[in-house]
Each structure stands twice: as structure tokens, then as C-alpha cells.
Design an enzyme around this catalytic site. Structure first.
Site, short mmCIF file in Angstrom:
data_model
loop_
_atom_site.label_atom_id
_atom_site.label_comp_id
_atom_site.label_asym_id
_atom_site.label_seq_id
_atom_site.Cartn_x
_atom_site.Cartn_y
_atom_site.Cartn_z
CD GLN A 1 -10.23 -1.92 0.86
OE1 GLN A 1 -11.07 -2.81 0.97
NE2 GLN A 1 -10.55 -0.64 0.95
CG ASP B 1 -2.05 -1.44 -6.23
OD1 ASP B 1 -2.73 -2.48 -6.22
OD2 ASP B 1 -2.54 -0.31 -6.09
CD GLN C 1 -2.05 -6.46 -5.60
OE1 GLN C 1 -2.27 -6.56 -6.79
NE2 GLN C 1 -2.92 -5.97 -4.75
CG HIS D 1 -6.64 -0.97 -7.81
ND1 HIS D 1 -7.46 -0.31 -8.70
CD2 HIS D 1 -5.61 -0.12 -7.57
CE1 HIS D 1 -6.93 0.88 -8.95
NE2 HIS D 1 -5.81 1.02 -8.30
N GLY E 1 -10.50 1.03 3.58
CA GLY E 1 -10.80 -0.18 4.37
C GLY E 1 -11.32 0.20 5.75
CD GLU F 1 -5.87 6.73 -7.06
OE1 GLU F 1 -6.57 6.22 -6.18
OE2 GLU F 1 -4.99 6.09 -7.68
CD GLU G 1 -19.03 29.17 3.71
OE1 GLU G 1 -18.22 30.08 3.92
OE2 GLU G 1 -20.13 29.34 3.17
N1 LIG Z 1 -6.31 1.68 0.77
C1 LIG Z 1 -7.61 1.48 0.50
O1 LIG Z 1 -8.48 1.79 1.30
C2 LIG Z 1 -8.03 0.84 -0.80
C3 LIG Z 1 -9.32 1.12 -1.32
C4 LIG Z 1 -9.78 0.40 -2.43
C5 LIG Z 1 -8.92 -0.54 -3.02
N2 LIG Z 1 -7.66 -0.76 -2.52
C6 LIG Z 1 -6.81 -1.80 -3.13
O2 LIG Z 1 -6.65 -2.85 -2.18
C7 LIG Z 1 -5.36 -3.45 -2.32
C8 LIG Z 1 -4.65 -3.36 -0.98
O3 LIG Z 1 -4.42 -1.98 -0.71
P1 LIG Z 1 -4.09 -1.44 0.75
O4 LIG Z 1 -4.09 0.04 0.68
O5 LIG Z 1 -4.90 -2.16 1.75
O6 LIG Z 1 -2.59 -1.95 0.83
P2 LIG Z 1 -1.49 -1.52 1.85
O7 LIG Z 1 -2.08 -1.04 3.10
O8 LIG Z 1 -0.50 -0.68 1.18
O9 LIG Z 1 -0.89 -3.00 2.04
C9 LIG Z 1 -0.01 -3.24 2.96
C10 LIG Z 1 0.11 -4.76 3.08
O10 LIG Z 1 1.07 -5.21 2.13
C11 LIG Z 1 2.12 -5.84 2.87
N3 LIG Z 1 3.38 -5.68 2.17
C12 LIG Z 1 3.91 -4.55 1.66
N4 LIG Z 1 5.10 -4.82 1.06
C13 LIG Z 1 5.30 -6.15 1.22
C14 LIG Z 1 6.32 -7.03 0.80
N5 LIG Z 1 7.38 -6.61 0.10
N6 LIG Z 1 6.21 -8.34 1.11
C15 LIG Z 1 5.14 -8.79 1.81
N7 LIG Z 1 4.14 -8.02 2.23
C16 LIG Z 1 4.22 -6.70 1.92
C17 LIG Z 1 2.09 -5.12 4.21
O11 LIG Z 1 2.78 -5.83 5.18
P3 LIG Z 1 3.73 -5.01 6.22
O12 LIG Z 1 2.81 -4.21 7.05
O13 LIG Z 1 4.44 -6.09 6.91
O14 LIG Z 1 4.61 -4.13 5.37
C18 LIG Z 1 0.58 -5.07 4.46
O15 LIG Z 1 0.09 -6.31 4.86
C19 LIG Z 1 -4.65 -2.66 -3.42
O16 LIG Z 1 -4.85 -3.34 -4.64
C20 LIG Z 1 -5.37 -1.32 -3.43
O17 LIG Z 1 -5.31 -0.69 -4.68
C21 LIG Z 1 -7.21 -0.08 -1.42
#
Ligand SMILES: NC(=O)c1ccc[n+]([C@@H]2O[C@H](COP(=O)([O-])OP(=O)(O)OC[C@H]3O[C@@H](n4cnc5c(N)ncnc54)[C@H](OP(=O)(O)O)[C@@H]3O)[C@@H](O)[C@H]2O)c1
Length: 374
Positions: free
Chosen positions: A41, A100, A103, A124, A153, A212, A248
Site C-alpha cells: 500500500q 499489521d 505495526q 485497515h 496497492g 479474504e 473458463e
Molecule cells: N496489501 C494490500 O494491498 C492492502 C490492501 C488494503 C489494506 N492493506 C493494509 O495496509 C497496511 C499495509 O499493508 P501492506 O500489505 O502494504 O504491508 P506490507 O507490504 O506487508 O508492509 C511492508 C512494510 O512494512 C515494513 N516492515 C515490516 N516489518 C518491519 C519491522 N519489523 N520494522 C520496520 N518496518 C517493517 C517493510 O519494510 P521492509 O521491506 O524493510 O521489511 C515494508 O515497508 C496494512 O494495515 C494492511 O492491512 C493492505
């Protein structure tokens, strides 16, 4: 705010006509929007805001490939790209877009920088709704809201570049400044939403986790597997079973359903398909409804969130996940799918003389399949 009728039920909806980008820019003109996390995202939301003229910075840990990706995308270290804590300090609106699980881990650091009048933004409802499990309890003197794009995203960015928008839900959990509504809608427009529909944090996360686990991924895979296994057990070949179960649907029917609805699909298929689909859909609904009720209960009681927090925080999480994904990837169903996909005309290499006749036959069969239902 417009009230629109959805199948007989009125809902509050905010559209871009009603809240144009110029208004969003006006609302956010004195704000620094700090997008914390540049995973899926993060890039979509940060780049769309940047292109929409919003003052946006990115907070990302530095010792990571993701930092380099942010640079490649045009964010400049020390100007618009910072370590997480520095971005938290500079931001007046904190878009908390780490995974999540992350966070929860980073929450104490984030909380430290939530000074009065700032806003905390989520995509979220998870962290706030399940705060007994996550520990995410914001101070009372900041705004807390969410904009949750209904898609990845990547799609958010792609559709923005095509001049389209992805629908998003929005919710306000805490309005400390009296400006929460304008702030959240302005952000919703700035990140590239098509229209915004109202929800609350709890409903957003309950419906999202149900969806999901249900028809978006869990239930659909379950139904694919059940039908495929029955066809195989009755002696059908993998390619036949896969074509009638998945190919299909994804290639021919779903694009039409997306365009016109399932009611139209029912009205525009062969009479044989139509009769059978009309006879059987209620049976499938009745068979699966108890499972959906069980699923919703599991979400609402916090069992699903606890399971997700527990499994995602295990040190061997990645290895266990890989083993489960391998099972799916190496199943006959998805291996058959791989071959079927490779036969799609767009995935074909220019044919050699020897392969021409068999490829033509495969094309012909494929074309016939995708033109007929039932
Ligand atoms: N995925 C989607 O399309 C989607 C859709 C709707 C809503 N959401 C919501 O949007 C929010 C973000 O989701 P996302 O899927 O974009 O997240 P994500 O891709 O899993 O997030 C990864 C991010 O978190 C960082 N990160 C992970 N572990 C970390 C740590 N221990 N310390 C510091 N940074 C850390 C990563 O950095 P590194 O790369 O350095 O690990 C990266 O910047 C969530 O609340 C999700 O539920 C997501």
C-alpha cells in the site's frame, strides 16, 4: 455527502465530484503526510499523493531493499525519504502502512510522536479493533481514521495512472481536532479513491477478514479444489478438470460478470448452463452458509486476529509458510493450471515447424472453450 441507493438500502458516499482534488489539496496544504512503510500500500498511496500535489514524505527502515525501491520511485533521502522515526517526527498525518504485525512491534515508537493535533491514519481496522491483542491504543488528543482501498496497492497505483480510481471505505475512530472528516476524505481522494463509502473500524476489519477467508480467496480455493477432485476422481483429465473449474471462469466469465453482473451472465449463457446454474446455486448457498457463519464468529470473537498475530510472530514463520504455499503450488490442480496458462495464445512462443499443428489444435480448443458456457 451524497446518499446513494445500493439495492434498496441508502448509504453515505463521498464522490470526487463532491469532494474534488482541489478541495483535498486545500485541506492538506499545511500538512506533512508521512507514509510509514513502503511495502504494497505504501508505494501506491505515497506516489498517488505525490502526483496529486500533496506534501508527502516516506518513512522506511534504511537497511532494506525497500529503501532502494523508494529511491527508484523518486523519493529523495533527507528530503522526502527518512528513517521511520524521523518521518514520524516530521509528519502531521501519520499513515501507518507497515504490515499489521510490524505495526504492533513499532507502536511504542509511533505513540511517542503522536503529539496533540496530529492524525493517525490506517488502511485497515485491525490494529485498533483488536487493541487488546495489538496494544495499539492512541492518545485521546489525536485524530484517528482509516481509508481502506478495496484492492491491492499495485491496483491503486495502476488505476490512478489510467485515470481511474479504486473504491475505498473510510471510517473515523476519533475526532480530536474537529477536522477529522475533512482530513480523512481529503486523504481518501489524494490516495486515488474512486468513491469513498462510510464504515467503522470494526465493520471494516470484520468484513475484510471474512472476505479474504471467504469468497475472495479461502472459499474459492476450497470450491475449486472440491470440484477439481470430483472431476478427477470420475476419470476426467487434468486439463479438462482445470478448464471446467478455473480457466473458463477467470478467462471468460468473470470479466463479463465484472462488467455486467451475475444476473446478466445468467441471462446470457446457453439454456443448458442457465437451467443448471439456476437449479444449483441455492444448494451451494445453503451448504456453505453455516461455514460462513462459523467464519464470521471466528473473526468477531478475535480468534482469527489472534491466530494471525501468533503465527506471524513465530521465528520460523517464513519456513512454515513456504511449506504450505509449496503444497498449493505443487498440487495437481495448480500444476495443470500452469500448463493451461502457457497454452494461452499470448503466452505462446513463435511456433516451430514441428509444433505448429499441435499448437493450432490447442489454440482451437482453447478458443472454443472460452466462447461457450456449459
Ligand atoms: N496489501 C494490500 O494491498 C492492502 C490492501 C488494503 C489494506 N492493506 C493494509 O495496509 C497496511 C499495509 O499493508 P501492506 O500489505 O502494504 O504491508 P506490507 O507490504 O506487508 O508492509 C511492508 C512494510 O512494512 C515494513 N516492515 C515490516 N516489518 C518491519 C519491522 N519489523 N520494522 C520496520 N518496518 C517493517 C517493510 O519494510 P521492509 O521491506 O524493510 O521489511 C515494508 O515497508 C496494512 O494495515 C494492511 O492491512 C493492505
Amino acid at each position: 455527502m451524497a446518499k446513494l441507493n445500493f439495492g434498496g438500502v441508502e448509504e453515505n458516499v463521498v464522490t470526487r465530484e463532491e469532494f474534488p482534488l482541489s478541495k483535498a489539496q486545500q485541506v492538506l496544504k499545511n500538512e506533512t503526510v508521512a507514509v510509514i512503510g513502503y511495502g504494497v500500500q505504501g508505494p501506491g498511496q505515497a506516489l498517488n499523493q505525490k502526483d496529486n500535489g500533496i506534501n508527502v514524505i516516506v518513512g522506511q527502515r534504511k537497511d532494506s531493499k525497500t529503501w532502494d525501491k523508494a529511491i527508484r520511485d523518486g523519493f529523495v533521502p533527507g528530503e522526502t525519504l527518512f528513517e521511520i522515526e524521523e518521518a514520524l517526527q516530521k509528519g502531521t498525518i501519520i499513515c501507518y502502512l507497515l504490515s499489521d504485525a510490524a505495526q504492533i512491534a513499532l507502536w511504542p515508537t509511533v505513540k511517542k510522536h503522536l503529539t496533540p493535533g496530529k492524525a493517525l491514519y490506517f488502511s485497515h481496522g485491525f490494529g485498533i479493533t483488536f487493541n487488546e491483542q495489538t496494544g495499539i491504543i492512541p492518545p485521546k488528543d489525536v485524530d484517528v481514521f482509516l481509508v481502506a482501498p478495496k484492492g491491492s496497492g499495485t491496483s491503486l497505483r495502476r488505476m490512478f495512472l489510467q485515470g481511474r480510481g479504486l473504491n475505498s471505505s473510510y471510517a473515523i475512530y476519533q475526532d480530536a481536532t474537529g477536522k477529522a472528516f475533512d482530513r480523512v476524505i481529503a486523504l481518501g481522494i489524494a490516495v486515488g479513491s474512486g468513491y469513498l463509502f462510510e464504515t467503522d473500524f470494526k465493520k471494516e476489519v470484520y468484513s475484510d477478514l471474512t472476505g479474504e477467508r471467504g469468497t475472495l480467496m479461502g472459499a474459492i480455493q476450497g470450491i475449486f479444489a472440491a470440484q477439481y477432485e470430483v472431476l478427477r476422481a470420475k476419470g476426467h483429465t487434468p486439463s479438462e478438470a482445470f478448464n471446467e473449474t478455473v480457466e473458463e471462469l477467470t478467462q471468460s466469465l468473470m470479466p463479463l460478470v465484472a462488467e455486467n453482473g451475475m444476473d446478466w451472465m445468467y441471462a446470457n449463457c446457453s439454456t443448458t448452463a442457465q437451467r443448471g446454474a439456476l437449479d444449483w446455486w441455492k444448494k451451494f448457498r445453503d451448504a456453505t452458509k453455516p461455514v460462513f457463519n462459523e467464519l464470521y464468529e471466528s473473526v468477531a470473537t478475535g480468534k482469527e486476529s489472534q491466530r494471525s498475530i501468533d503465527s506471524n510472530s513465530q521465528p520460523d514463520y517464513r519456513e512454515k509458510l513456504e511449506a504450505e504455499l509449496k503444497e498449493l503450488r505443487e498440487s495437481e490442480l495448480w500444476q495443470a493450471g500452469k500448463t493451461v496458462r502457457s497454452l494461452r495464445p499470448e503466452n505462446q512462443k513463435p511456433p516451430t515447424a514441428e509444433s505448429t499443428s499441435s499448437t493450432k489444435e490447442a489454440f482451437r480448443k482453447q478458443a472454443l472453450k472460452s466462447e461457450s458456457v456449459g
